[in-house]
Design a protein around this motif. Structure first.
Motif, PDB file in Angstrom:
ATOM      1  N   LEU A  19       0.827  -1.204   0.000  1.00  0.00           N
ATOM      2  CA  LEU A  19       0.000   0.000   0.000  1.00  0.00           C
ATOM      3  C   LEU A  19       0.863   1.257   0.000  1.00  0.00           C
ATOM      4  O   LEU A  19       0.677   2.157  -0.824  1.00  0.00           O
ATOM      5  CB  LEU A  19      -0.942   0.004   1.206  1.00  0.00           C
ATOM      6  CG  LEU A  19      -1.858   1.210   1.364  1.00  0.00           C
ATOM      7  CD1 LEU A  19      -2.742   1.386   0.143  1.00  0.00           C
ATOM      8  CD2 LEU A  19      -2.710   1.060   2.618  1.00  0.00           C
ATOM      9  N   LEU A  20       1.820   1.311   0.905  1.00  0.00           N
ATOM     10  CA  LEU A  20       2.680   2.490   0.999  1.00  0.00           C
ATOM     11  C   LEU A  20       3.609   2.593  -0.211  1.00  0.00           C
ATOM     12  O   LEU A  20       3.839   3.689  -0.725  1.00  0.00           O
ATOM     13  CB  LEU A  20       3.478   2.462   2.297  1.00  0.00           C
ATOM     14  CG  LEU A  20       4.217   3.735   2.676  1.00  0.00           C
ATOM     15  CD1 LEU A  20       3.253   4.921   2.761  1.00  0.00           C
ATOM     16  CD2 LEU A  20       4.943   3.557   3.995  1.00  0.00           C
ATOM     17  N   ILE A  79     -10.463   0.896   6.861  1.00  0.00           N
ATOM     18  CA  ILE A  79     -11.704   0.843   6.074  1.00  0.00           C
ATOM     19  C   ILE A  79     -11.855   2.109   5.233  1.00  0.00           C
ATOM     20  O   ILE A  79     -12.286   2.041   4.080  1.00  0.00           O
ATOM     21  CB  ILE A  79     -12.922   0.600   6.986  1.00  0.00           C
ATOM     22  CG1 ILE A  79     -12.901  -0.855   7.460  1.00  0.00           C
ATOM     23  CG2 ILE A  79     -14.223   0.921   6.282  1.00  0.00           C
ATOM     24  CD1 ILE A  79     -13.967  -1.206   8.458  1.00  0.00           C
ATOM     25  N   VAL A  80     -11.476   3.258   5.776  1.00  0.00           N
ATOM     26  CA  VAL A  80     -11.510   4.494   4.993  1.00  0.00           C
ATOM     27  C   VAL A  80     -10.540   4.382   3.816  1.00  0.00           C
ATOM     28  O   VAL A  80     -10.889   4.706   2.678  1.00  0.00           O
ATOM     29  CB  VAL A  80     -11.182   5.724   5.870  1.00  0.00           C
ATOM     30  CG1 VAL A  80     -10.992   6.970   5.019  1.00  0.00           C
ATOM     31  CG2 VAL A  80     -12.274   5.941   6.906  1.00  0.00           C
ATOM     32  N   ILE A  81      -9.326   3.910   4.078  1.00  0.00           N
ATOM     33  CA  ILE A  81      -8.334   3.735   3.010  1.00  0.00           C
ATOM     34  C   ILE A  81      -8.871   2.780   1.952  1.00  0.00           C
ATOM     35  O   ILE A  81      -8.843   3.073   0.754  1.00  0.00           O
ATOM     36  CB  ILE A  81      -7.003   3.194   3.580  1.00  0.00           C
ATOM     37  CG1 ILE A  81      -6.324   4.218   4.469  1.00  0.00           C
ATOM     38  CG2 ILE A  81      -6.064   2.756   2.453  1.00  0.00           C
ATOM     39  CD1 ILE A  81      -5.166   3.662   5.277  1.00  0.00           C
ATOM     40  N   LEU A  82      -9.351   1.637   2.398  1.00  0.00           N
ATOM     41  CA  LEU A  82      -9.857   0.618   1.485  1.00  0.00           C
ATOM     42  C   LEU A  82     -11.037   1.139   0.672  1.00  0.00           C
ATOM     43  O   LEU A  82     -11.119   0.904  -0.534  1.00  0.00           O
ATOM     44  CB  LEU A  82     -10.255  -0.623   2.275  1.00  0.00           C
ATOM     45  CG  LEU A  82     -10.505  -1.913   1.536  1.00  0.00           C
ATOM     46  CD1 LEU A  82      -9.339  -2.276   0.637  1.00  0.00           C
ATOM     47  CD2 LEU A  82     -10.771  -3.033   2.514  1.00  0.00           C
ATOM     48  N   GLY A 104      -1.409   9.637   3.677  1.00  0.00           N
ATOM     49  CA  GLY A 104      -1.369  10.120   5.056  1.00  0.00           C
ATOM     50  C   GLY A 104      -2.030   9.160   6.025  1.00  0.00           C
ATOM     51  O   GLY A 104      -1.502   8.902   7.113  1.00  0.00           O
ATOM     52  N   LEU A 105      -3.178   8.620   5.642  1.00  0.00           N
ATOM     53  CA  LEU A 105      -3.865   7.668   6.517  1.00  0.00           C
ATOM     54  C   LEU A 105      -3.070   6.370   6.672  1.00  0.00           C
ATOM     55  O   LEU A 105      -3.092   5.748   7.733  1.00  0.00           O
ATOM     56  CB  LEU A 105      -5.271   7.366   5.975  1.00  0.00           C
ATOM     57  CG  LEU A 105      -6.290   8.486   6.133  1.00  0.00           C
ATOM     58  CD1 LEU A 105      -7.605   8.122   5.435  1.00  0.00           C
ATOM     59  CD2 LEU A 105      -6.537   8.800   7.598  1.00  0.00           C
ATOM     60  N   ILE A 112       0.113   4.472  14.511  1.00  0.00           N
ATOM     61  CA  ILE A 112      -0.762   3.955  15.560  1.00  0.00           C
ATOM     62  C   ILE A 112      -0.250   2.592  16.006  1.00  0.00           C
ATOM     63  O   ILE A 112      -0.179   2.283  17.192  1.00  0.00           O
ATOM     64  CB  ILE A 112      -2.230   3.861  15.075  1.00  0.00           C
ATOM     65  CG1 ILE A 112      -2.835   5.245  14.938  1.00  0.00           C
ATOM     66  CG2 ILE A 112      -3.060   3.004  16.037  1.00  0.00           C
ATOM     67  CD1 ILE A 112      -4.203   5.249  14.273  1.00  0.00           C
ATOM     68  N   ALA A 113       0.160   1.781  15.044  1.00  0.00           N
ATOM     69  CA  ALA A 113       0.633   0.431  15.360  1.00  0.00           C
ATOM     70  C   ALA A 113       1.882   0.448  16.229  1.00  0.00           C
ATOM     71  O   ALA A 113       2.000  -0.345  17.169  1.00  0.00           O
ATOM     72  CB  ALA A 113       0.909  -0.336  14.069  1.00  0.00           C
TER      73      ALA A 113
END
Length: 117
Positions: A19-20, A79-82, A104-105, A112-113
């Protein structure tokens, strides 16, 4: 069981990297206004979702404490990213703010992790 957990942690990291990495490879295109969500970004987000759910289940099966609030926040961000990547995946180009939001998300989810203890 620990080996299985480590395998899924590795797969989870591969999903984050996909993803990144997909985002970072499109940075130049984002500057030109031609960035798009690539299939690898969608697959990375889906990999994160599936492996994250499996990791929660495996940890709970071992009676390891899981911070459900942290996992809920991470899930909401993912979920927002997806959702953004899935809805805009077929478009030729994505607006800069929207594309930047996904990057950014993704970084927010990583921090967070590692920082939320």
């Amino acid at each position: 069981m620990d080996v299985l957990i480590h395998i899924f942690v590795g797969l989870h990291i591969i999903g984050i990297a996909a993803l990144l990495g997909g985002f970072l490879t499109q940075m130049k295109a984002m500057g030109q206004g031609t960035a798009r969500f690539t299939p690898v970004m969608l697959h990375g987000a889906l990999t994160m979702l599936v492996t994250g759910a499996v990791l929660i289940g495996l940890n709970q099966a071992q009676d390891t404490a899981v911070d459900n609030v942290k996992m809920g926040v991470k899930l909401a961000v993912l979920i927002v990213i997806l959702g953004l990547v899935y809805v805009k995946r077929d478009e030729e180009k994505v607006e800069k703010p929207l594309f930047g939001l996904v990057g950014g998300l993704t970084l927010v989810n990583v921090f967070i992790a590692v920082l939320w203890t």
